[in-house]
Design a protein around this motif. Structure first.
Motif, short mmCIF file in Angstrom:
data_model
loop_
_atom_site.label_atom_id
_atom_site.label_comp_id
_atom_site.label_asym_id
_atom_site.label_seq_id
_atom_site.Cartn_x
_atom_site.Cartn_y
_atom_site.Cartn_z
N ARG A 155 0.83 -1.20 0.00
CA ARG A 155 0.00 0.00 0.00
C ARG A 155 0.86 1.25 0.00
O ARG A 155 0.53 2.25 -0.62
N LEU A 156 2.00 1.17 0.73
CA LEU A 156 2.90 2.33 0.75
C LEU A 156 3.48 2.57 -0.64
O LEU A 156 3.61 3.71 -1.09
N GLY A 162 1.11 6.86 -6.60
CA GLY A 162 -0.01 7.76 -6.82
C GLY A 162 0.36 9.21 -6.55
O GLY A 162 -0.25 10.12 -7.09
N HIS B 58 -4.33 1.86 -10.05
CA HIS B 58 -3.61 0.73 -9.47
C HIS B 58 -4.06 -0.59 -10.08
O HIS B 58 -3.33 -1.58 -10.03
N PRO B 76 -1.12 5.06 -12.03
CA PRO B 76 -1.38 6.07 -11.01
C PRO B 76 -0.87 7.43 -11.43
O PRO B 76 0.06 7.53 -12.23
N SER B 77 -1.48 8.48 -10.91
CA SER B 77 -1.06 9.84 -11.21
C SER B 77 -1.46 10.77 -10.07
O SER B 77 -2.49 10.57 -9.43
N ARG B 80 -4.97 12.16 -9.72
CA ARG B 80 -6.06 11.40 -9.09
C ARG B 80 -5.57 10.95 -7.72
O ARG B 80 -4.93 9.93 -7.57
N PHE B 84 -6.55 6.15 1.38
CA PHE B 84 -6.83 4.76 1.74
C PHE B 84 -7.58 4.68 3.07
O PHE B 84 -7.57 5.62 3.87
N HIS B 86 -6.87 2.80 5.66
CA HIS B 86 -5.86 2.98 6.69
C HIS B 86 -4.74 3.81 6.08
O HIS B 86 -4.33 3.55 4.96
N HIS B 87 -4.28 4.78 6.82
CA HIS B 87 -3.35 5.74 6.25
C HIS B 87 -2.13 5.05 5.65
O HIS B 87 -1.76 3.95 6.06
N THR B 88 -1.51 5.69 4.67
CA THR B 88 -0.30 5.16 4.04
C THR B 88 0.83 6.17 4.18
O THR B 88 1.68 6.29 3.30
N LEU B 89 0.83 6.91 5.28
CA LEU B 89 1.93 7.84 5.52
C LEU B 89 3.22 7.04 5.69
O LEU B 89 3.20 5.94 6.23
N LEU B 263 -6.09 -2.35 -4.28
CA LEU B 263 -4.92 -2.93 -4.95
C LEU B 263 -5.23 -4.34 -5.43
O LEU B 263 -4.32 -5.10 -5.75
#
Lengths: 261, 276
Positions: A155-156, A162, B58, B76-77, B80, B84, B86-89, B263
């Motif tokens: 996901r990361l 993205g 994706h 991906p771009s 857009r 998510f 759950h965060h994807t930091l 995904l």
């Protein structure tokens, strides 16, 4: 709280002292326990004297530097090769298919088993010892890097794509930092194995170095020096593993082992 | 931003391989006007997240084409932006650098991107947490940072995959208001996936309802009333009627399906390339 802590430290110290005492007793009595004999084991006092003598003679620096240089060369090379190949194998199926088969064949061979061939292959015993050290450290580093790269949260990776990350940015910003905890584990294990391999190699083909010093002490029947060598090897291994862990913690201020990401 | 126009033409998406393969969504046809806030409502596992993943680039449709402003969506771009569930930091970047990530990828200088990221953090109420690590934030704050990170790229479409689904009720209500406040400022198109009818009716201009797997569009419902008139209890007769309609469409008696992700299939056990 403070008293509990004092008590625990006292207990730990006492345990160490007790072991030293037991050693003293067994060595002094030249105890023969059937399976194992202490007839030729020097007592702690003699070892301390030998240690002081070594430090007094100045030869210790040369032994130490010789070993440290070999470990530094072999280990750093292993880190470079292991991490690079590990990232490539973990990220790319093509790299995995081309690089893994030969590595998998070599992997089960212990580094120490390379010693005779290494002596034949390399022009100097110096280079062959560096090679043994390299081989010992390579696989733990490589394997842990591959696992670390494979374990990076997809996901990361998707999210970074993205946000506009290209191929190299993805490696630099996501894959390598994500694999870092595992890489550091590999580096710490590799440090241990590289010392182990170096000492063994030095015993067989050295002029200088802690392993050579230890083995020479045996052949010349300077029995206290054997234990001095063993202790030095232990201290060096401990110190270098500590260094790797400190560097790891410094490089990953965001990481808390066992904490949630 | 004025030409934003999102269109789906007969889009089907197949997931899985070989005998396990199945259609997650089938024959989706819809178009979304620029600046619209569209909620996609459907039961768990119906493929709404799969559709969102395809909009983000994706996943690729097995049939049909998705268009953004007349251009087919491929990969991906930053145009857009995806939020998510759950965060994807990135755990190894401080909140500020996480938000500035997209600008760094554009090649902006450090000072410039940090200034813009600070402004975004201010928007989502996280200005004081710029120097924190993501793990030091609460779930709601992590989602705020995630939203700021996507918005800093000024996306033409904001794609949200049940972004508040993992939050407690109070935090969720607060985040919904925050999102509407931000949307009022940026007026970007929003595609918001949820399985919560109340959430869809509180937030959307329009609700697209999907059937259970394979996901098809079974209703396209405009939501009446201004947002200021919509109350969390949905007591207004028009909203209450719409909620009953959605409930009837969602067939709660359907057998539950495993959740899909943007995904593709949920992460399964994949054997390592090296066996220990």
């Amino acid at each position: 709280m403070a008293s509990v802590r004092t008590y625990r430290w006292a207990l730990r110290g006492l345990s160490l002292l007790l072991c030293l005492g037991l050693w003293q007793l067994l060595a002094q009595q030249h105890a023969d326990l059937g399976l194992v004999t202490f007839r030729n084991v020097p007592p702690p006092g003699e070892v301390l004297q030998a240690l002081l003598a070594l430090f007094g003679s100045g030869a210790w620096a040369r032994h130490l530097v010789a070993s440290l240089e070999r470990v530094a060369a072999g280990y750093l090379l292993a880190a470079l090769v292991g991490i690079t190949l590990g990232v490539a194998i973990g990220r790319s199926r093509w790299a995995a298919d081309t690089l893994l088969p030969p590595l998998e064949v070599l992997r089960p061979i212990p580094a120490v088993a390379w010693i005779p061939l290494a002596i034949l292959m390399f022009p100097s015993s110096e280079l062959s010892m560096v090679f043994i050290t390299f081989t010992g450290a390579l696989f733990p580093i490589l394997l842990n890097t591959v696992h670390g790269v494979e374990a990076v949260d997809p996901r990361l990776v998707a999210s970074a794509k993205g946000l506009g990350a290209g191929r190299w940015a993805l490696l630099r910003e996501v894959v390598v930092p994500g694999a870092m905890p595992s890489v550091v584990t590999g580096l710490a294990i590799g440090m241990g194995t590289s010392w182990f391999c170096l000492v063994t190699a030095e015993m067989i083909s050295g002029q200088w170095g802690i392993g050579y010093f230890t083995w020479e002490a045996y052949t010349l029947q300077n029995y206290p020096d054997i234990i001095v060598g063993m202790l030095l090897i232990g201290v060096l291994g401990l110190a270098s593993s500590w260094l790797v862990k400190r560097l790891g913690a410094w490089a990953m201020p965001w990481y808390r082992p066992g904490g949630r990401p | 931003m004025s030409h934003s126009h999102l269109r789906s033409e007969q889009v089907s998406i197949r997931l899985g391989e070989g005998e396990q393969a199945f259609d997650a969504v089938l024959g989706l046809d819809f178009s979304i006007e620029p600046g619209q806030f569209v909620c996609i409502l459907g039961p768990s596992g119906c493929g709404k997240s799969t559709l969102l993943g395809a909009l983000a680039g994706h996943l690729a449709p097995s049939q049909g084409v998705l268009y953004l402003d007349g251009e087919p969506i491929v990969g991906p771009s930053p145009q857009r932006g995806m939020v998510f569930q759950h965060h994807t930091l990135l755990p190894w970047r401080r909140v500020l650098d996480n938000v500035a990530f997209g600008l760094k990828m554009q090649g902006l200088g450090r000072a410039e991107r940090q200034a813009q990221a600070r402004e975004m953090l201010d928007w989502v109420g996280l200005a004081e947490f710029a120097r924190h690590w993501p793990r030091q934030l609460s779930g709601g704050m992590q989602q705020r940072a995630e939203i700021a990170r996507v918005l800093v790229n000024r996306p033409r479409v904001l794609l949200m995959d049940e972004p508040f689904g993992a939050l407690d009720a109070l935090t969720r209500a607060r985040m919904q208001q925050l999102l509407l406040g931000i949307w009022a400022r940026v007026r970007t198109t929003v595609v918001f996936v949820t399985h919560d009818i109340d959430e869809a009716l509180l937030l959307g201009d329009r609700v697209l309802v999907m059937s259970t797997r394979p996901g098809r569009l079974i209703a396209d419902l405009p939501v009446p009333l201004m947002r200021s008139e919509r109350q969390p209890g949905l007591e207004h007769p028009a909203l209450a009627a719409l909620k009953r309609q959605c409930l009837a469409l969602l067939h709660p008696e359907h057998r539950p399906l495993p959740r899909l992700t943007p995904l593709g299939l949920p992460p399964d056990f994949t054997p390592s390339k090296i066996a220990l």
